[in-house]
Design a protein around this motif. Sequence first.
Motif, short mmCIF file in Angstrom:
data_model
loop_
_atom_site.label_atom_id
_atom_site.label_comp_id
_atom_site.label_asym_id
_atom_site.label_seq_id
_atom_site.Cartn_x
_atom_site.Cartn_y
_atom_site.Cartn_z
N CYS A 167 39.71 1.69 33.72
CA CYS A 167 40.45 0.54 34.23
C CYS A 167 40.14 -0.70 33.40
CB CYS A 167 40.11 0.30 35.69
SG CYS A 167 40.44 1.74 36.73
N VAL A 168 41.17 -1.48 33.13
CA VAL A 168 41.04 -2.73 32.39
C VAL A 168 41.70 -3.85 33.21
CG1 VAL A 168 40.94 -1.62 30.12
CG2 VAL A 168 43.15 -2.26 31.07
N PRO A 169 41.18 -5.08 33.10
CA PRO A 169 41.78 -6.18 33.85
C PRO A 169 43.24 -6.39 33.46
CG PRO A 169 39.68 -6.84 32.89
CD PRO A 169 40.04 -5.50 32.31
N ALA A 170 44.06 -6.65 34.47
CA ALA A 170 45.49 -6.92 34.25
C ALA A 170 45.88 -8.12 35.11
CB ALA A 170 46.33 -5.70 34.60
N GLY A 171 45.60 -9.29 34.64
CA GLY A 171 45.88 -10.49 35.44
C GLY A 171 44.64 -10.88 36.22
N ARG A 224 44.53 -2.35 35.64
CA ARG A 224 45.43 -1.31 35.14
C ARG A 224 44.54 -0.13 34.77
NH1 ARG A 224 48.01 -0.15 29.80
NH2 ARG A 224 49.77 1.16 30.37
N CYS A 225 44.76 0.98 35.41
CA CYS A 225 43.92 2.16 35.19
C CYS A 225 44.69 3.20 34.38
CB CYS A 225 43.46 2.73 36.53
SG CYS A 225 42.43 1.55 37.42
N ILE A 226 44.11 3.57 33.27
CA ILE A 226 44.73 4.47 32.31
C ILE A 226 44.10 5.84 32.45
CG2 ILE A 226 45.10 4.86 29.84
CD1 ILE A 226 44.43 1.63 29.80
N ARG A 227 44.95 6.86 32.54
CA ARG A 227 44.44 8.22 32.68
C ARG A 227 43.89 8.69 31.35
NH1 ARG A 227 47.31 13.20 35.83
NH2 ARG A 227 45.58 14.65 35.57
N GLU A 228 42.69 9.25 31.41
CA GLU A 228 42.00 9.77 30.23
C GLU A 228 41.95 11.29 30.33
OE1 GLU A 228 40.86 7.84 27.84
OE2 GLU A 228 40.95 5.88 28.81
N PRO A 229 41.84 11.98 29.20
CA PRO A 229 41.71 13.44 29.27
C PRO A 229 40.37 13.83 29.88
CG PRO A 229 41.72 12.68 26.98
CD PRO A 229 41.91 11.48 27.85
N LEU A 230 40.40 14.86 30.70
CA LEU A 230 39.16 15.43 31.24
C LEU A 230 38.60 16.43 30.25
CD1 LEU A 230 40.16 16.17 34.94
CD2 LEU A 230 38.36 14.63 34.18
N PRO A 231 37.27 16.53 30.19
CA PRO A 231 36.72 17.58 29.32
C PRO A 231 37.13 18.95 29.83
CG PRO A 231 34.97 16.37 30.47
CD PRO A 231 36.27 15.77 30.88
N LEU A 291 39.15 -15.11 44.05
CA LEU A 291 39.59 -13.81 44.58
C LEU A 291 39.72 -12.79 43.47
CD1 LEU A 291 42.27 -14.76 47.24
CD2 LEU A 291 40.07 -13.68 47.63
N GLY A 292 40.20 -13.21 42.31
CA GLY A 292 40.36 -12.30 41.19
C GLY A 292 39.04 -11.68 40.78
N GLY A 293 37.94 -12.43 40.92
CA GLY A 293 36.64 -11.91 40.56
C GLY A 293 36.10 -10.90 41.56
N CYS A 294 36.67 -10.82 42.73
CA CYS A 294 36.16 -9.94 43.77
C CYS A 294 36.84 -8.58 43.78
CB CYS A 294 36.37 -10.59 45.14
SG CYS A 294 35.41 -12.08 45.34
N ILE A 295 37.92 -8.42 43.06
CA ILE A 295 38.64 -7.16 43.05
C ILE A 295 37.83 -6.14 42.24
CG2 ILE A 295 40.79 -6.02 42.39
CD1 ILE A 295 41.10 -8.06 44.66
N ASP A 296 37.68 -4.97 42.79
CA ASP A 296 36.87 -3.91 42.19
C ASP A 296 37.77 -2.96 41.40
OD1 ASP A 296 35.11 -1.85 41.69
OD2 ASP A 296 34.51 -1.59 43.78
#
Length: 90
Positions: free
Chosen positions: A68-72, A77-84, A17-22
């Motif tokens: 986004c980076v895997p968290a478990g 975990r999605c980190i907000r980045e600066p927009l141009p 299931l972990g592999g199916c999460i987008d």
Amino acid sequence: MPSSSPCIALALGVLLLGGCIDPADGARARAANEFECPVDAIKLTKRPDLSSATFDVTACAHRARYTCVPAGTANWRCIREPLPSEGEAQ
């Protein structure tokens, strides 16, 4: 002694299931929470030129970029980045 087969099957199910999460699901959830916007009102644009898990997001008149980076095993975990800035190359 009890069989460990049910435990092994459960652990394998969790891993599969972990592999199916987008990661897009993580970006949508973050934007919905951050901007108090319904999930169905969020538009994602994948940015493979930046990374395979980076999205430009439009959510209820707000704009953001998340990487986004895997968290478990079943979360991102999605980190907000600066927009141009307007007028810069995107």
